[in-house]
Design an enzyme around this catalytic site. Structure first.
Site, PDB file in Angstrom:
ATOM      1  N   ASP A  15       0.916  -1.330  -0.093  1.00 24.44           N
ATOM      2  CA  ASP A  15       0.093   0.005   0.227  1.00 24.44           C
ATOM      3  C   ASP A  15       0.929   1.320   0.157  1.00 24.44           C
ATOM      4  O   ASP A  15       2.046   1.080   0.349  1.00 24.44           O
ATOM      5  CB  ASP A  15      -1.046   0.069   1.294  1.00 24.44           C
ATOM      6  N   GLY A  17       0.476   4.141   1.708  1.00 27.51           N
ATOM      7  CA  GLY A  17       0.443   5.086   3.027  1.00 27.51           C
ATOM      8  C   GLY A  17      -0.659   5.923   3.220  1.00 27.51           C
ATOM      9  O   GLY A  17      -0.805   6.670   4.013  1.00 27.51           O
ATOM     10  N   PHE A  19      -3.920   5.193   3.853  1.00 23.26           N
ATOM     11  CA  PHE A  19      -4.610   4.864   4.712  1.00 23.26           C
ATOM     12  C   PHE A  19      -4.577   5.489   6.192  1.00 23.26           C
ATOM     13  O   PHE A  19      -5.183   5.834   7.144  1.00 23.26           O
ATOM     14  CB  PHE A  19      -4.868   3.205   4.958  1.00 23.26           C
ATOM     15  N   GLY A 198     -11.652   3.771   0.572  1.00 27.12           N
ATOM     16  CA  GLY A 198     -12.504   4.652   1.274  1.00 27.12           C
ATOM     17  C   GLY A 198     -14.018   3.987   2.103  1.00 27.12           C
ATOM     18  O   GLY A 198     -14.651   4.676   2.470  1.00 27.12           O
ATOM     19  N   ASP A 248      -7.848  -7.709   0.864  1.00 25.74           N
ATOM     20  CA  ASP A 248      -6.889  -7.448   1.905  1.00 25.74           C
ATOM     21  C   ASP A 248      -7.489  -7.345   3.055  1.00 25.74           C
ATOM     22  O   ASP A 248      -8.379  -6.146   2.947  1.00 25.74           O
ATOM     23  CB  ASP A 248      -5.735  -6.560   1.472  1.00 25.74           C
ATOM     24  N   CYS A 289      -9.987 -29.787   7.804  1.00 26.03           N
ATOM     25  CA  CYS A 289      -9.084 -28.417   7.635  1.00 26.03           C
ATOM     26  C   CYS A 289      -7.577 -29.056   7.829  1.00 26.03           C
ATOM     27  O   CYS A 289      -7.306 -29.891   8.531  1.00 26.03           O
ATOM     28  CB  CYS A 289      -9.351 -27.400   8.630  1.00 26.03           C
ATOM     29  N   CYS A 291      -4.671 -27.192   8.140  1.00 29.17           N
ATOM     30  CA  CYS A 291      -3.896 -26.248   8.721  1.00 29.17           C
ATOM     31  C   CYS A 291      -2.796 -26.866   9.759  1.00 29.17           C
ATOM     32  O   CYS A 291      -3.084 -28.011  10.219  1.00 29.17           O
ATOM     33  CB  CYS A 291      -4.756 -25.100   9.405  1.00 29.17           C
ATOM     34  N   HIS A 321      -4.509 -21.379  11.109  1.00 29.23           N
ATOM     35  CA  HIS A 321      -5.938 -21.910  10.716  1.00 29.23           C
ATOM     36  C   HIS A 321      -6.743 -20.697  10.144  1.00 29.23           C
ATOM     37  O   HIS A 321      -7.346 -21.106   8.913  1.00 29.23           O
ATOM     38  CB  HIS A 321      -6.581 -22.287  11.901  1.00 29.23           C
TER      39      HIS A 321
END
Length: 381
Positions: A15, A17, A19, A198, A248, A289, A291, A321
């Site tokens: 990103d 910066g 935010f 936003g 994200d 799962c 994991c 997990h």
């Protein structure tokens, strides 16, 4: 670059910066030149300090007000060339050690980091702010800053620079989101993909999905659409139906640190491992799962005890997990799209979470119904 540092040979997104203009607003001063941040850890000092390029302080912090803020600029052209110090150059900072981040500096550092997808520095305003003038200024400034980002981009051949759609919650015809999107269309030849920014700042879910829907309808189908800061599983399923490709969010890892695991089933789709009910539950977090926690045979009871005793391994296991859960969800969504059955997948996911009050569960929220209907996926089918 970052790939070698991390030992990661796949895509990396960084990103810009922007935010931090929201999260560190009390420490930030935003002008046309860029955003100036106070150093919250720096003690006051009578003398000036010389900051090297390694610190990231790249320009003088004496910044005048923005003379363009009172009028609507031409969104089709770049901001006038101004004489500026080169990105990364040292500067003197005042006693509070302030640092100016300009669009050029954000791109300079992201070019050096070597990430595959880099973000333009945009002027971000909290979605719940009550200041129409500030939103208008930020929308036009985002377009001007985008031109500066494109001009500063040194590696367009191997790094993808995404613009970020701003404009608050205004989806009215010719409104701020439309103004920003129109400006992006004029620069489409330079943009390999787009981000929707936003949002996820406390706005209502009804406002949230309508902005996503509006932006996805206006952005090209041939380029990826990235919804920033969104990571609840239900939000991903709904927004993918609306046309989003990338996401994200810190949610899966942050909630893991509090001992909360993501699971299939009834909303909100979480398991609080610190809860008393897990103290004598000898099942794994989620059957099937693979994991490190579930595949390693760590039971809910064992994780409960580890979390209660602040064993740091527990946080790592729950984090792994949650990431595995999100990756599995994304694979399922992708497969459903490829097989042209995404509508069935979305309906099944929502019905698993919301069984209805008549079945002892919760009713589907109206925003979910409305969003999926707008995407052509009516739940009553």
């Amino acid at each position: 670059g970052l790939h070698e540092f991390m030992g990661w040979d796949r895509n990396i997104l960084t990103d810009s910066g922007g935010f931090q203009m929201v999260s560190l607003l009390k420490l930030a001063e935003i002008t046309e030149e860029g955003v100036t941040f106070e150093n919250p850890f720096q003690d006051s000092d009578d003398g000036k300090q010389e900051i090297s390029k390694e610190t990231g302080a790249v320009d003088s912090v004496t910044v005048s007000g923005d003379e363009n803020d009172d009028k609507e600029p031409d969104t089709t052209t770049s901001a006038a060339n101004r004489k500026r110090p080169s990105p990364g150059s040292p500067s003197e900072v005042s006693k509070s050690q302030r640092m100016l981040l300009r669009p050029e500096d954000s791109i300079y550092h992201q070019n050096n980091i070597g990430s595959d997808i880099i973000m333009a520095l945009d002027d971000v305003v909290s979605s719940v702010a009550d200041d129409d003038t500030r939103f208008k200024i930020a929308t036009y400034r985002t377009l001007r800053w985008l031109d500066r980002c494109f001009a500063a981009h040194r590696r367009p051949h191997d790094q993808n620079l995404f613009p970020i759609v701003q404009g608050g919650l205004d989806t009215s015809p010719g409104g701020l989101r439309d103004i920003c999107l129109a400006g992006f269309r004029l620069r489409d030849d330079k943009a390999p993909g787009y981000a929707i920014g936003g949002l996820a700042g406390g706005e209502s879910k009804d406002d949230f999905w309508r902005v996503v829907h509006h932006c996805c309808n206006a952005l090209p189908d041939t380029k990826p659409r990235y919804l920033m800061g969104v990571g609840y599983p239900l939000d991903l399923v709904v927004c993918t139906a609306l046309g989003v490709d990338m996401y994200d969010c810190v949610y899966p890892t942050r909630t893991a640190r509090f001992g909360v695991a993501l699971v299939d089933g009834e909303a909100p789709g979480t398991l609080r491992l610190k809860g008393h009910g897990c103290s004598d539950d000898y099942r794994v977090i989620m059957e099937g799962c693979k994991c490190m926690a579930c595949g390693g045979g760590y039971t809910r009871a064992r994780l409960h005890a580890m979390l209660k005793n602040d064993n740091p391994l527990a946080g790592s296991l729950v984090t792994h997990h949650n990431l595995a859960y999100m990756m599995s969800l994304n694979r399922k969504m992708r497969d459903a799209i490829k097989n042209d059955v995404y509508g069935d997948f979305a309906r099944s996911f929502v019905r698993d979470q919301y069984r209805g009050k008549e079945n002892g569960g919760q009713d589907v929220p109206s925003w979910v119904k409305d969003a999926l209907h707008a995407a052509g996926i009516p739940l009553d089918k």
